[in-house]
Write a protein that holds these residues in place. Structure first.
Motif, mmCIF file in Angstrom:
data_model
loop_
_atom_site.group_PDB
_atom_site.id
_atom_site.type_symbol
_atom_site.label_atom_id
_atom_site.label_comp_id
_atom_site.label_asym_id
_atom_site.label_seq_id
_atom_site.Cartn_x
_atom_site.Cartn_y
_atom_site.Cartn_z
ATOM 1 N N UNK A 62 7.406 15.673 -2.219
ATOM 2 C CA UNK A 62 7.472 14.741 -3.354
ATOM 3 C C UNK A 62 7.919 13.356 -2.890
ATOM 4 N N UNK A 63 8.877 13.323 -1.967
ATOM 5 C CA UNK A 63 9.288 12.047 -1.376
ATOM 6 C C UNK A 63 8.111 11.366 -0.695
ATOM 7 N N UNK A 64 7.312 12.165 0.032
ATOM 8 C CA UNK A 64 6.151 11.626 0.736
ATOM 9 C C UNK A 64 5.099 11.120 -0.250
ATOM 10 N N UNK A 65 4.890 11.845 -1.342
ATOM 11 C CA UNK A 65 3.923 11.411 -2.351
ATOM 12 C C UNK A 65 4.367 10.104 -3.017
ATOM 13 N N UNK A 66 5.653 10.010 -3.328
ATOM 14 C CA UNK A 66 6.174 8.774 -3.917
ATOM 15 C C UNK A 66 6.042 7.611 -2.935
ATOM 16 N N UNK A 67 6.305 7.884 -1.654
ATOM 17 C CA UNK A 67 6.123 6.867 -0.616
ATOM 18 C C UNK A 67 4.675 6.414 -0.555
ATOM 19 N N UNK A 68 3.735 7.360 -0.580
ATOM 20 C CA UNK A 68 2.315 7.012 -0.511
ATOM 21 C C UNK A 68 1.895 6.144 -1.688
ATOM 22 N N UNK A 69 2.429 6.447 -2.870
ATOM 23 C CA UNK A 69 2.131 5.625 -4.046
ATOM 24 C C UNK A 69 2.658 4.205 -3.845
ATOM 25 N N UNK A 70 3.877 4.098 -3.350
ATOM 26 C CA UNK A 70 4.489 2.771 -3.125
ATOM 27 C C UNK A 70 3.723 1.980 -2.071
ATOM 28 N N UNK A 71 3.354 2.655 -0.974
ATOM 29 C CA UNK A 71 2.693 1.969 0.137
ATOM 30 C C UNK A 71 1.318 1.451 -0.252
ATOM 31 N N UNK A 72 0.521 2.304 -0.877
ATOM 32 C CA UNK A 72 -0.827 1.875 -1.251
ATOM 33 C C UNK A 72 -0.796 0.840 -2.368
ATOM 34 N N UNK A 73 0.206 0.924 -3.278
ATOM 35 C CA UNK A 73 0.329 -0.058 -4.352
ATOM 36 C C UNK A 73 0.820 -1.405 -3.815
ATOM 37 N N UNK A 74 1.597 -1.374 -2.765
ATOM 38 C CA UNK A 74 2.067 -2.604 -2.139
ATOM 39 C C UNK A 74 0.907 -3.429 -1.583
ATOM 40 N N UNK A 75 -0.079 -2.754 -0.988
ATOM 41 C CA UNK A 75 -1.163 -3.440 -0.292
ATOM 42 C C UNK A 75 -2.420 -3.584 -1.141
ATOM 43 N N UNK A 76 -2.832 -2.488 -1.788
ATOM 44 C CA UNK A 76 -4.146 -2.440 -2.401
ATOM 45 C C UNK A 76 -4.400 -3.447 -3.529
ATOM 46 N N UNK A 77 -3.522 -3.585 -4.533
ATOM 47 C CA UNK A 77 -3.841 -4.530 -5.630
ATOM 48 C C UNK A 77 -4.084 -5.956 -5.138
ATOM 49 N N UNK A 78 -3.220 -6.452 -4.253
ATOM 50 C CA UNK A 78 -3.395 -7.808 -3.733
ATOM 51 C C UNK A 78 -4.657 -7.905 -2.883
ATOM 52 N N UNK A 79 -4.921 -6.837 -2.123
ATOM 53 C CA UNK A 79 -6.125 -6.785 -1.300
ATOM 54 C C UNK A 79 -7.373 -6.792 -2.184
ATOM 55 N N UNK A 80 -7.345 -6.059 -3.299
ATOM 56 C CA UNK A 80 -8.491 -6.020 -4.209
ATOM 57 C C UNK A 80 -8.759 -7.394 -4.831
ATOM 58 N N UNK A 81 -7.703 -8.155 -5.078
ATOM 59 C CA UNK A 81 -7.868 -9.482 -5.674
ATOM 60 C C UNK A 81 -8.612 -10.439 -4.751
#
Length: 316
Positions: A62-81
């Motif tokens: 669960x810690x790893x899943x929460x980390x994955x959500x944080x990591x991809x959300x950190x990069x992806x939205x700005x990258x998509x823009x």
């Protein structure tokens, strides 16, 4: 002469050199990002709702899943823009993104190391598993990994934020990473470069060494099991984790220890960067983690079937 970028901020170029593929790339990455978020949230909810999954292994998962959500959300939205021609990023936002990226990457190495220790105790010392990895120990291990990861980027960020960025305000990259930023600095980057190298040697290398030792011991114990069915069952409990660890460290090796070809063009170099820095650790691994830990684990499958059955009963 360019103005000091500290005041102007930066422009993320992303994949602006491929104007004909902007729409296709945008929707491809948007779908991948959405799947990653949904998969990891679902796995976390499944673990929380099923008491049979309230074990150290799934706590760290669960810690790893929460980390994955944080990591991809950190990069992806700005990258998509960047595909929508919204490429500007302020200096402080850029530094914040880099700080969190380094912290979350460090956390991933530490969490995977702790998870390898969990598998080591489970297979090599099963009789004392619940005693060694009780609830209190699991919470402490989790808290320590998060604390270390938040402290880890401090030396790099302290040096990096003091550098003058005046060569250009355009980052020819996908997000605010350390190397592209150093390329824009008009000051001496020797100290920062050495600090980054030390950081790699201080955290990922020991983490990898401990993980390697854990799996060497695990394989040694598995090979001593008499029955083929027993060996297969023991190996299946750690095959998912071993797959993720292998992918992550192979990516790390490609990024930091394989020099780019001098004959490669800028576009080819960025394509390799996409594969190493975006596709594997920020998209592929976060997407694969829930799938691997679900498909390769009988307990998760049973919990999923129980969840579906419960939903059908409520629907009727």
């Amino acid at each position: 002469m360019y103005e000091n970028t500290t005041l102007k901020g930066f422009i993320l170029l992303g994949f602006s050199e491929y104007p004909d593929f902007q729409v296709l790339l945008f929707f491809s990455f948007l779908i991948a990002y959405s799947l990653c978020i949904l998969e990891n949230i679902f796995l976390m909810v499944l673990v929380c709702l099923n008491s049979q999954l309230h074990t150290p292994m799934y706590f760290f998962l669960c810690n790893l899943s929460f980390l994955d959500i944080c990591l991809t959300t950190l990069i992806q939205p700005k990258f998509l823009l960047t595909f929508l021609n919204m490429r500007s990023i302020s200096f402080h936002e850029c530094m914040g993104q880099l700080y969190l990226y380094i912290a979350l990457q460090s956390l991933e190495y530490l969490l995977l190391t702790v998870m390898s220790y969990d598998r080591y105790v489970s297979i090599c010392n099963p009789l004392h598993y619940n005693l060694i990895l009780n609830n209190k120990v699991c919470v402490i291990l989790s808290a320590v990994t998060w604390l270390i990861s938040l402290i880890d980027p401090a030396p790099i960020m302290r040096l990096l934020t003091k550098l003058p960025f005046c060569k250009s305000h355009e980052i020819d990259h996908l997000f605010c990473d350390s190397v592209p930023l150093l390329n824009l600095s008009c000051g001496s980057i020797t100290t920062v470069g050495i600090t980054i190298l030390i950081e790699v040697l201080v955290l990922p290398v020991p983490a990898f060494s401990f993980t390697l030792y854990s799996y060497t011991s695990i394989i040694s114990v598995i090979l001593k099991i008499q029955s083929a069915k027993g060996r297969l069952k023991a190996f299946s409990t750690c095959s998912s984790h071993l797959t993720v660890v292998s992918m992550l460290y192979l990516t790390l090796t490609c990024i930091y220890f394989v020099p780019p070809s001098s004959n490669s063009s800028s576009n080819n170099s960025k394509t390799v960067s996409l594969l190493n820095i975006i596709l594997i650790p920020i998209i592929l691994i976060p997407m694969l983690n829930p799938v691997l830990y679900s498909l390769c684990n009988k307990e998760v499958k049973n919990a999923f079937l129980k969840f579906i059955k419960h939903k059908r009963i409520l629907a009727n």
